[in-house]
Scaffold this active site. Structure first.
Site, PDB file in Angstrom:
ATOM      1  N   CYS A  86       0.833  -1.206   0.000  1.00  0.00           N
ATOM      2  CA  CYS A  86       0.000   0.000   0.000  1.00  0.00           C
ATOM      3  C   CYS A  86       0.874   1.264   0.000  1.00  0.00           C
ATOM      4  CB  CYS A  86      -0.911  -0.005   1.230  1.00  0.00           C
ATOM      5  SG  CYS A  86      -0.024   0.167   2.794  1.00  0.00           S
ATOM      6  N   CYS A 100       3.108   1.564   2.970  1.00  0.00           N
ATOM      7  CA  CYS A 100       4.242   0.631   2.890  1.00  0.00           C
ATOM      8  C   CYS A 100       5.340   1.204   1.991  1.00  0.00           C
ATOM      9  CB  CYS A 100       3.791  -0.722   2.351  1.00  0.00           C
ATOM     10  SG  CYS A 100       2.544  -1.540   3.368  1.00  0.00           S
TER      11      CYS A 100
END
Length: 77
Positions: free
Chosen positions: A11, A14
């Site tokens: 994501c 991340c």
């Protein structure tokens, strides 16, 4: 050499964790090996229940939030 693992599904948070880790390591001048762990089984096996997470040299340092570059530098040193 530091072994850094970023745990998460890929994501935006991340990816930001990865970018901050790379920037912090460069600023403090440390050698590192970076590994991204995206498999949920591997993430849970590492003892992490919230992502993104950061593991440095086998120890979970952060889970569920993205440290700033300044915070990351403290974690890596």
């Amino acid at each position: 050499m530091r072994k850094i693992k970023i745990l998460g599904t890929g994501c935006a948070r991340c990816r930001q964790m990865e970018a901050n880790a790379k920037a912090a390591a460069k600023e403090v001048g440390i050698d590192y090996e970076l590994e991204k762990v995206t498999d949920l089984h591997d993430i849970i096996s590492a003892g992490v229940m919230t992502t993104p997470a950061l593991i440095v040299d086998g120890e979970v340092k952060v889970a569920g939030k993205v440290p700033s570059i300044e915070e990351m530098k403290k974690i890596l040193c």
